[in-house]
Design a protein around this motif. Structure first.
Motif, PDB file in Angstrom:
ATOM      1  N   GLY A   1       0.800  -1.224   0.000  1.00 56.91           N
ATOM      2  CA  GLY A   1       0.000   0.000   0.000  1.00 56.91           C
ATOM      3  C   GLY A   1       0.827   1.266   0.000  1.00 56.91           C
ATOM      4  O   GLY A   1       0.532   2.217  -0.736  1.00 56.91           O
ATOM      5  N   VAL A   2       1.888   1.320   0.821  1.00 54.61           N
ATOM      6  CA  VAL A   2       2.693   2.540   0.861  1.00 54.61           C
ATOM      7  C   VAL A   2       3.470   2.725  -0.442  1.00 54.61           C
ATOM      8  O   VAL A   2       3.632   3.855  -0.926  1.00 54.61           O
ATOM      9  N   ILE A   3       3.930   1.634  -1.023  1.00 59.50           N
ATOM     10  CA  ILE A   3       4.621   1.743  -2.311  1.00 59.50           C
ATOM     11  C   ILE A   3       3.652   2.235  -3.384  1.00 59.50           C
ATOM     12  O   ILE A   3       4.009   3.043  -4.250  1.00 59.50           O
ATOM     13  N   ASP A   4       2.398   1.783  -3.318  1.00 59.39           N
ATOM     14  CA  ASP A   4       1.401   2.249  -4.281  1.00 59.39           C
ATOM     15  C   ASP A   4       1.123   3.737  -4.115  1.00 59.39           C
ATOM     16  O   ASP A   4       0.848   4.430  -5.102  1.00 59.39           O
ATOM     17  N   ASN A   5       1.194   4.249  -2.881  1.00 61.48           N
ATOM     18  CA  ASN A   5       1.028   5.692  -2.681  1.00 61.48           C
ATOM     19  C   ASN A   5       2.052   6.472  -3.498  1.00 61.48           C
ATOM     20  O   ASN A   5       1.735   7.496  -4.114  1.00 61.48           O
ATOM     21  N   PHE A   6       3.301   5.986  -3.484  1.00 62.43           N
ATOM     22  CA  PHE A   6       4.344   6.646  -4.265  1.00 62.43           C
ATOM     23  C   PHE A   6       4.167   6.395  -5.760  1.00 62.43           C
ATOM     24  O   PHE A   6       4.318   7.298  -6.575  1.00 62.43           O
ATOM     25  N   ALA A   7       3.864   5.144  -6.112  1.00 57.41           N
ATOM     26  CA  ALA A   7       3.873   4.752  -7.526  1.00 57.41           C
ATOM     27  C   ALA A   7       2.687   5.290  -8.316  1.00 57.41           C
ATOM     28  O   ALA A   7       2.828   5.695  -9.468  1.00 57.41           O
ATOM     29  N   THR A   8       1.494   5.290  -7.704  1.00 59.23           N
ATOM     30  CA  THR A   8       0.288   5.693  -8.449  1.00 59.23           C
ATOM     31  C   THR A   8      -0.498   6.794  -7.764  1.00 59.23           C
ATOM     32  O   THR A   8      -1.554   7.193  -8.263  1.00 59.23           O
ATOM     33  N   GLY A   9      -0.017   7.258  -6.614  1.00 61.95           N
ATOM     34  CA  GLY A   9      -0.821   8.203  -5.838  1.00 61.95           C
ATOM     35  C   GLY A   9      -1.900   7.483  -5.057  1.00 61.95           C
ATOM     36  O   GLY A   9      -2.890   8.088  -4.647  1.00 61.95           O
ATOM     37  N   GLY A  10      -1.698   6.182  -4.846  1.00 59.10           N
ATOM     38  CA  GLY A  10      -2.653   5.398  -4.045  1.00 59.10           C
ATOM     39  C   GLY A  10      -3.811   4.832  -4.829  1.00 59.10           C
ATOM     40  O   GLY A  10      -4.730   4.266  -4.240  1.00 59.10           O
ATOM     41  N   THR A  11      -3.762   4.924  -6.150  1.00 60.57           N
ATOM     42  CA  THR A  11      -4.906   4.523  -6.971  1.00 60.57           C
ATOM     43  C   THR A  11      -5.271   3.050  -6.832  1.00 60.57           C
ATOM     44  O   THR A  11      -6.452   2.690  -6.757  1.00 60.57           O
ATOM     45  N   ASN A  12      -4.277   2.181  -6.791  1.00 55.71           N
ATOM     46  CA  ASN A  12      -4.552   0.744  -6.802  1.00 55.71           C
ATOM     47  C   ASN A  12      -4.902   0.181  -5.425  1.00 55.71           C
ATOM     48  O   ASN A  12      -5.932  -0.463  -5.250  1.00 55.71           O
ATOM     49  N   THR A  13      -4.020   0.398  -4.453  1.00 57.34           N
ATOM     50  CA  THR A  13      -4.263  -0.169  -3.125  1.00 57.34           C
ATOM     51  C   THR A  13      -4.105   0.838  -1.990  1.00 57.34           C
ATOM     52  O   THR A  13      -4.699   0.670  -0.930  1.00 57.34           O
ATOM     53  N   GLY A  14      -3.285   1.862  -2.203  1.00 57.51           N
ATOM     54  CA  GLY A  14      -2.970   2.784  -1.114  1.00 57.51           C
ATOM     55  C   GLY A  14      -4.179   3.416  -0.463  1.00 57.51           C
ATOM     56  O   GLY A  14      -4.361   3.348   0.759  1.00 57.51           O
ATOM     57  N   THR A  15      -5.040   4.048  -1.261  1.00 53.63           N
ATOM     58  CA  THR A  15      -6.203   4.727  -0.693  1.00 53.63           C
ATOM     59  C   THR A  15      -7.277   3.741  -0.239  1.00 53.63           C
ATOM     60  O   THR A  15      -8.189   4.130   0.489  1.00 53.63           O
ATOM     61  N   LYS A  16      -7.173   2.493  -0.665  1.00 57.19           N
ATOM     62  CA  LYS A  16      -8.123   1.476  -0.195  1.00 57.19           C
ATOM     63  C   LYS A  16      -7.699   0.927   1.165  1.00 57.19           C
ATOM     64  O   LYS A  16      -8.534   0.593   1.999  1.00 57.19           O
ATOM     65  N   LEU A  17      -6.401   0.841   1.378  1.00 61.90           N
ATOM     66  CA  LEU A  17      -5.893   0.297   2.635  1.00 61.90           C
ATOM     67  C   LEU A  17      -5.869   1.331   3.756  1.00 61.90           C
ATOM     68  O   LEU A  17      -6.127   1.003   4.919  1.00 61.90           O
ATOM     69  N   PHE A  18      -5.535   2.581   3.404  1.00 57.09           N
ATOM     70  CA  PHE A  18      -5.268   3.587   4.426  1.00 57.09           C
ATOM     71  C   PHE A  18      -6.340   4.673   4.475  1.00 57.09           C
ATOM     72  O   PHE A  18      -6.793   5.164   3.441  1.00 57.09           O
TER      73      PHE A  18
END
Length: 333
Positions: free
Chosen positions: A186-203
């Motif tokens: 999730g944190v890597i997705d925040n950097f990589a996509t702005g949280g589009t894939n998993t970041g904003t869903k997890l956090f």
């Protein structure tokens, strides 16, 4: 205690006590509070001595894991600066009077560790979380992770009547909404996509998660149409994760991740000029692309039931930079 009946050789029945679950001995804590404070004091002393002249060998006796990698990168970056750009070193120490210790009880055979909420300013509320782990092969304790928090409100760690915490599994734990491996994604997705894939869903939105997404958004557009920036997951050497039970039944999980940032010119005829902080790795040589590697420590509170987790802080350091030089460049030497 439970009572069971048995007969002796004379046939007379007598009561025999058997231990119950409630009287079973508790797992022992990794060390006492006084010993933990000694560990912290020793760390501060040796860290100052090592930092004074960037003594990597000495630092290696009190740091390990991702924190040691981050400290070495700071040494490397400093050595790439001119004498005029280097800041004079100022000794420091953690304020033991305000330190909050989270020493878990551990089952036999478990590696010993503890967490501490710390401040490097006397009288100030702790603003960072550190993890100290024992290295039995060297017979010493070392600081392996430090996370700067975005809030002075510390996690509500569950403590028993003796003041000790409970360590829980950081992965594969059905009592938690998410484990360290998923949180890392999730944190890597925040950097990589702005949280589009998993970041904003997890956090849930927090200052820390918003900062990570902001890094993606602002860094990715700073060159306009002259160059591109892409973030990606990278090989992570530091897979250890540490988890403590919270008063709500969830957990505080401390873990590390590694990601890259690649800047590349949009077309030929352009070049990226490294800054002075990149000099140690890139030597002032113009590049057509640069890939930076970052090692980061993250702190997340996870609920016991399905629901969003909260990223409460993270700290990153650039540990490498590389990339092909422009074709027209040649070494003056």
């Amino acid at each position: 205690m439970a009572l069971t009946g048995c007969a002796d050789d004379s046939g007379t029945a007598h009561a025999q006590q058997t231990p119950s679950a409630s009287t079973a001995p508790k797992p022992a804590p990794g060390l006492s509070a006084a010993q933990a404070r000694d560990v912290i004091t020793h760390y501060s002393k040796i860290n100052n001595e090592a930092n004074a002249d960037r003594n990597r060998h000495l630092l290696d006796t009190v740091e390990d894991g991702p924190l040691y990698a981050m400290s070495l990168s700071d040494y490397t970056e400093t050595e790439g600066l001119s004498a005029a750009d280097r800041k004079s070193y100022k000794p420091w120490s953690y304020d033991l009077a305000n330190a909050k210790l989270y020493i878990p009880r551990l089952a036999a055979g478990q590696d010993r560790w503890f967490a501490a909420a710390l401040s490097d300013q006397k009288g100030k509320t702790p603003s960072r979380l550190g993890v100290f782990a024992e290295r039995p092969q060297h017979q010493r304790w070392e600081l392996v992770s430090v996370v700067d928090l975005d809030s002075q409100k510390l996690p509500d760690i569950a403590l028993d009547r003796d003041g000790y915490a409970t360590a829980v599994a950081s992965n594969g734990n059905k009592q938690l909404a998410a484990g360290a491996d998923l949180l890392r994604t999730g944190v890597i997705d925040n950097f990589a996509t702005g949280g589009t894939n998993t970041g904003t869903k997890l956090f849930a939105p927090t200052k820390a998660s918003k900062r990570q997404i902001e890094v993606h958004d602002k860094t990715g557009t700073r060159y306009a149409n002259q160059a591109t920036t892409d973030f990606a997951s990278a090989y992570n050497r530091y897979k250890d994760a540490y988890a403590l039970k919270t008063t709500a039944g969830g957990a505080l999980i401390l873990f590390s991740h590694t990601h890259t940032q690649t800047d590349a010119v949009a077309h030929s005829g352009l070049q990226i000029n490294p800054g002075k902080d990149d000099r140690a790795w890139l030597h002032d040589v113009p590049r057509i692309s640069i890939t930076y590697t970052f090692v980061c420590n993250d702190a997340v509170t996870v609920p016991a039931k399905a629901g969003p987790s909260h990223l409460i802080g993270y700290t990153c350091a650039r540990t490498d930079a590389s990339g092909p030089p422009v074709t027209s460049w040649s070494n003056p030497a």
